[in-house]
Design an enzyme around this catalytic site. Structure first.
Site, PDB file in Angstrom:
ATOM      1  CB  THR A  64     112.856  -9.376 107.365  1.00  0.00           C
ATOM      2  OG1 THR A  64     112.259  -8.102 107.500  1.00  0.00           O
ATOM      3  CG2 THR A  64     114.275  -9.179 106.843  1.00  0.00           C
ATOM      4  CG  ASP A  65     108.655  -6.334 105.590  1.00  0.00           C
ATOM      5  OD1 ASP A  65     109.573  -6.250 106.433  1.00  0.00           O
ATOM      6  OD2 ASP A  65     107.535  -5.797 105.748  1.00  0.00           O
ATOM      7  CD  GLU A  66     113.334  -4.125 108.804  1.00  0.00           C
ATOM      8  OE1 GLU A  66     114.493  -3.709 108.787  1.00  0.00           O
ATOM      9  OE2 GLU A  66     112.595  -4.049 109.797  1.00  0.00           O
ATOM     10  CE1 TYR A 101     117.145  -8.620 111.120  1.00  0.00           C
ATOM     11  CE2 TYR A 101     115.698  -7.022 110.049  1.00  0.00           C
ATOM     12  CZ  TYR A 101     115.917  -8.290 110.560  1.00  0.00           C
ATOM     13  OH  TYR A 101     114.916  -9.227 110.506  1.00  0.00           O
ATOM     14  CE  LYS A 136     116.592 -12.485 108.305  1.00  0.00           C
ATOM     15  NZ  LYS A 136     116.625 -13.770 109.091  1.00  0.00           N
TER      16      LYS A 136
HETATM   17  P1  NAD Z   1     114.572 -12.694 118.275  1.00  0.00           P
HETATM   18  O1  NAD Z   1     115.696 -11.718 118.346  1.00  0.00           O
HETATM   19  O2  NAD Z   1     113.422 -12.564 119.216  1.00  0.00           O
HETATM   20  O3  NAD Z   1     115.122 -14.178 118.451  1.00  0.00           O
HETATM   21  C1  NAD Z   1     116.291 -14.619 117.813  1.00  0.00           C
HETATM   22  C2  NAD Z   1     116.669 -15.957 118.413  1.00  0.00           C
HETATM   23  O4  NAD Z   1     117.861 -16.402 117.757  1.00  0.00           O
HETATM   24  C3  NAD Z   1     116.993 -15.891 119.916  1.00  0.00           C
HETATM   25  O5  NAD Z   1     116.407 -16.975 120.582  1.00  0.00           O
HETATM   26  C4  NAD Z   1     118.503 -15.960 119.957  1.00  0.00           C
HETATM   27  O6  NAD Z   1     118.989 -16.555 121.153  1.00  0.00           O
HETATM   28  C5  NAD Z   1     118.810 -16.803 118.731  1.00  0.00           C
HETATM   29  N1  NAD Z   1     120.149 -16.540 118.201  1.00  0.00           N
HETATM   30  C6  NAD Z   1     120.702 -15.335 117.907  1.00  0.00           C
HETATM   31  N2  NAD Z   1     121.963 -15.498 117.475  1.00  0.00           N
HETATM   32  C7  NAD Z   1     122.199 -16.834 117.458  1.00  0.00           C
HETATM   33  C8  NAD Z   1     123.317 -17.618 117.108  1.00  0.00           C
HETATM   34  N3  NAD Z   1     124.461 -17.064 116.664  1.00  0.00           N
HETATM   35  N4  NAD Z   1     123.223 -18.964 117.210  1.00  0.00           N
HETATM   36  C9  NAD Z   1     122.071 -19.548 117.639  1.00  0.00           C
HETATM   37  N5  NAD Z   1     121.005 -18.847 118.036  1.00  0.00           N
HETATM   38  C10 NAD Z   1     121.063 -17.502 117.942  1.00  0.00           C
HETATM   39  O7  NAD Z   1     114.080 -12.646 116.765  1.00  0.00           O
HETATM   40  P2  NAD Z   1     112.606 -12.812 116.163  1.00  0.00           P
HETATM   41  O8  NAD Z   1     111.957 -11.487 116.151  1.00  0.00           O
HETATM   42  O9  NAD Z   1     111.951 -13.960 116.810  1.00  0.00           O
HETATM   43  O10 NAD Z   1     112.977 -13.163 114.648  1.00  0.00           O
HETATM   44  C11 NAD Z   1     113.193 -14.513 114.248  1.00  0.00           C
HETATM   45  C12 NAD Z   1     113.509 -14.547 112.772  1.00  0.00           C
HETATM   46  O11 NAD Z   1     112.426 -13.992 112.028  1.00  0.00           O
HETATM   47  C13 NAD Z   1     114.738 -13.734 112.370  1.00  0.00           C
HETATM   48  O12 NAD Z   1     115.419 -14.430 111.372  1.00  0.00           O
HETATM   49  C14 NAD Z   1     114.167 -12.432 111.837  1.00  0.00           C
HETATM   50  O13 NAD Z   1     115.037 -11.865 110.888  1.00  0.00           O
HETATM   51  C15 NAD Z   1     112.887 -12.934 111.201  1.00  0.00           C
HETATM   52  N6  NAD Z   1     111.799 -11.954 111.129  1.00  0.00           N
HETATM   53  C16 NAD Z   1     111.404 -11.252 112.235  1.00  0.00           C
HETATM   54  C17 NAD Z   1     110.325 -10.373 112.151  1.00  0.00           C
HETATM   55  C18 NAD Z   1     109.836  -9.597 113.356  1.00  0.00           C
HETATM   56  O14 NAD Z   1     108.952  -8.741 113.212  1.00  0.00           O
HETATM   57  N7  NAD Z   1     110.343  -9.845 114.571  1.00  0.00           N
HETATM   58  C19 NAD Z   1     109.649 -10.208 110.941  1.00  0.00           C
HETATM   59  C20 NAD Z   1     110.100 -10.927 109.808  1.00  0.00           C
HETATM   60  C21 NAD Z   1     111.157 -11.812 109.934  1.00  0.00           C
HETATM   61  O1  DAU Z   2     109.536  -5.663 108.905  1.00  0.00           O
HETATM   62  C1  DAU Z   2     110.019  -6.786 109.592  1.00  0.00           C
HETATM   63  C2  DAU Z   2     111.017  -6.350 110.631  1.00  0.00           C
HETATM   64  O2  DAU Z   2     110.270  -5.708 111.666  1.00  0.00           O
HETATM   65  C3  DAU Z   2     111.833  -7.502 111.202  1.00  0.00           C
HETATM   66  O3  DAU Z   2     112.616  -8.060 110.185  1.00  0.00           O
HETATM   67  C4  DAU Z   2     112.722  -7.019 112.345  1.00  0.00           C
HETATM   68  O4  DAU Z   2     113.401  -8.129 112.926  1.00  0.00           O
HETATM   69  C5  DAU Z   2     111.852  -6.358 113.390  1.00  0.00           C
HETATM   70  O5  DAU Z   2     112.665  -5.839 114.426  1.00  0.00           O
HETATM   71  C6  DAU Z   2     111.008  -5.250 112.769  1.00  0.00           C
HETATM   72  O6  DAU Z   2     111.839  -4.113 112.374  1.00  0.00           O
HETATM   73  P1  DAU Z   2     111.387  -2.593 112.635  1.00  0.00           P
HETATM   74  O7  DAU Z   2     112.589  -1.752 112.645  1.00  0.00           O
HETATM   75  O8  DAU Z   2     110.276  -2.198 111.725  1.00  0.00           O
HETATM   76  O9  DAU Z   2     110.752  -2.764 114.122  1.00  0.00           O
HETATM   77  P2  DAU Z   2     110.867  -1.865 115.431  1.00  0.00           P
HETATM   78  O10 DAU Z   2     109.888  -2.429 116.412  1.00  0.00           O
HETATM   79  O11 DAU Z   2     112.262  -1.672 115.872  1.00  0.00           O
HETATM   80  O12 DAU Z   2     110.319  -0.457 114.933  1.00  0.00           O
HETATM   81  C7  DAU Z   2     109.005  -0.316 114.413  1.00  0.00           C
HETATM   82  C8  DAU Z   2     108.824   1.147 114.029  1.00  0.00           C
HETATM   83  O13 DAU Z   2     108.790   1.939 115.232  1.00  0.00           O
HETATM   84  C9  DAU Z   2     109.961   1.698 113.195  1.00  0.00           C
HETATM   85  O14 DAU Z   2     109.441   2.636 112.269  1.00  0.00           O
HETATM   86  C10 DAU Z   2     110.838   2.429 114.217  1.00  0.00           C
HETATM   87  C11 DAU Z   2     109.840   2.915 115.248  1.00  0.00           C
HETATM   88  N1  DAU Z   2     110.348   2.995 116.638  1.00  0.00           N
HETATM   89  C12 DAU Z   2     110.958   1.897 117.161  1.00  0.00           C
HETATM   90  C13 DAU Z   2     111.463   1.925 118.448  1.00  0.00           C
HETATM   91  C14 DAU Z   2     112.170   0.726 119.039  1.00  0.00           C
HETATM   92  C15 DAU Z   2     110.163   4.142 117.382  1.00  0.00           C
HETATM   93  O15 DAU Z   2     109.576   5.138 116.911  1.00  0.00           O
HETATM   94  N2  DAU Z   2     110.657   4.168 118.663  1.00  0.00           N
HETATM   95  C16 DAU Z   2     111.308   3.111 119.220  1.00  0.00           C
HETATM   96  O16 DAU Z   2     111.749   3.215 120.392  1.00  0.00           O
END
Ligand code: NAD
Ligand code: DAU
Length: 351
Positions: free
Chosen positions: A132-134, A157, A161
């Site tokens: 992630t970019d975080e 988180y 990561k």
């Molecule tokens: P998600 O939470 O939707 O899915 C995570 C998956 O991992 C689920 O299917 C869950 O069952 C599985 N999992 C969790 N713990 C596990 C364990 N201990 N063993 C096996 N499986 C397990 O997450 P996502 O949003 O699809 O993110 C996927 C990946 O991409 C993550 O590594 C996250 O850090 C990264 N990522 C997410 C975003 C985003 O915006 N969602 C952006 C950049 C990177």
């Molecule tokens: O940048 C990549 C990341 O983006 C991934 O690595 C993470 O897995 C993914 O969850 C996401 O993180 P964020 O914290 O940016 O996403 P989230 O959707 O939780 O929040 C997006 C923005 O909205 C953030 O500034 C917080 C705000 N927010 C979020 C929620 C859930 C609100 O204002 N209200 C809310 O209820």
């Protein structure tokens, strides 16, 4: 050598799109989806491809090193694309250790197997770590995250990561394990669990529930359609340089409040509601602790070196996403029953 690719977290949001892309685009590969099916994992996401001849599923937790080894041996795993993780920042604030276990220790379990099973032949195997970019922390009003931006994670988180990223690099340097890494910005799209901003707010608008905007809503995120993230992973997995990282993003920054207002406007149109009615649901609530102000990805490296770019505009992607939720209300109903209710109350009641 035939490819047997282990995709971890393949039942989750991004993982399910990656699994679908690989299963359909590469019938010559065997794709093994390994997932513990936590609250975020859902095999409903993969109903359309579950009977494909090159698809396998293993319900395994990456913390279980013995079960992981059995999967590696049973399927003669040649490559790993690692997405399994605890992914929600708010949950990491409530329960940091869960993130240390899955995101750090789980990743090291996988790295250990890759290191041992592929020993002597690292050039023919690849460990693709999805991050992630975080990990880069927060930006001020200007600038972008590049591949050389120093790590400075601010949430449990992102710290977990960052730890996993460091272990992947360390296994490359110390043992010579072949790896590539992608650090992507915020994804949105179908199958997104409604704890994250966009799907949570779509669900709340449908049910006329308050839209809890953290702080003043002036935090900024860089949004990418999930299928474009999947194609970026495909590109880097196949063509990325060994031991290199690639930032992935859409040059698509939105202040949260502007994004929420756009979402409200489109939802009003699609639901046939009076203009302005969904905006009335906006409720400013206590900010997220340690809330990063701004993320913005410089995606020039992946674009210039590997030719990847996003395929849809934000307006197109958001429209497709909303349409998906409106035609899959049963999916939303299923994932928001049970434990979700408890999470929602803990997170938002009295905030
Ligand atoms: P998600 O939470 O939707 O899915 C995570 C998956 O991992 C689920 O299917 C869950 O069952 C599985 N999992 C969790 N713990 C596990 C364990 N201990 N063993 C096996 N499986 C397990 O997450 P996502 O949003 O699809 O993110 C996927 C990946 O991409 C993550 O590594 C996250 O850090 C990264 N990522 C997410 C975003 C985003 O915006 N969602 C952006 C950049 C990177
Ligand atoms: O940048 C990549 C990341 O983006 C991934 O690595 C993470 O897995 C993914 O969850 C996401 O993180 P964020 O914290 O940016 O996403 P989230 O959707 O939780 O929040 C997006 C923005 O909205 C953030 O500034 C917080 C705000 N927010 C979020 C929620 C859930 C609100 O204002 N209200 C809310 O209820």
């Amino acid at each position: 050598m035939p490819k047997n690719i282990l995709i971890t977290g393949g039942a989750g949001f991004i993982g399910s799109h990656v699994v679908r892309l690989f299963v359909t685009k590469y019938p010559e590969y065997t794709i093994i989806n390994l997932d513990a099916l936590t609250y975020a994992g859902n095999l409903e996401n993969l109903r359309d491809i579950e009977n494909a001849p090159n698809y396998r599923f293993e319900k395994v937790n990456i913390l279980d090193a013995t079960a992981l080894q059995e999967v590696f041996e049973k399927h003669q795993v040649t490559d790993v694309i690692h997405l399994a993780a605890e992914s929600h920042v708010d949950r990491s604030i409530l329960s940091p250790l869960d993130f240390v276990y899955t995101n750090i220790i789980g990743t090291v379990n996988l790295l250990n197997l890759a290191k041992d099973k592929w020993k002597g032949n690292y050039a023919n195997h690849r460990f693709h770590h999805v991050s992630t970019d975080e990990v880069f922390g927060t930006l001020g009003d200007t600038g972008f995250f590049t591949e050389t931006t120093p790590y400075s994670p601010n949430s449990p988180y992102s710290a977990s990561k960052a730890g996993s990223d460091h272990f992947v690099r360390a296994y490359g340097e110390t043992y010579g394990l072949g790896y590539v890494m992608t650090n992507c910005s915020n994804n949105y799209g179908p199958n997104h669990f409604p704890e994250k901003l966009i799907p949570l707010f779509i669900n709340n608008i449908i049910h006329n529930k308050p839209l809890p905007v953290y702080g003043k809503g002036d935090n900024t995120r860089d949004w990418l359609y999930v299928i474009d993230h999947a194609t970026a992973i495909d590109t880097v997995f196949h063509n990325g340089k060994n031991h290199e990282g690639y930032n992935v993003g859409g040059f698509n920054e939105w202040k949260n409040i502007d994004l929420v207002k756009l979402l409200c406007k489109i939802m009003d149109e699609k639901l046939g509601r009076t203009a302005g009615s969904s905006e009335k649901l906006i409720s400013y609530v206590t900010d997220r602790p340690g809330h990063d102000l701004r993320y913005a990805i410089d995606a020039n490296k992946i674009n210039k070196e590997l030719g990847w770019k996003p395929s849809v505009t934000f307006e197109e992607g958001l429209g497709k996403t909303i349409d998906w939720y409106l035609t899959n209300e049963e999916w939303l109903k299923n994932v928001t029953s049970g434990a979700y209710q408890q999470y929602y109350e803990n997170q938002y009641d009295g905030r």
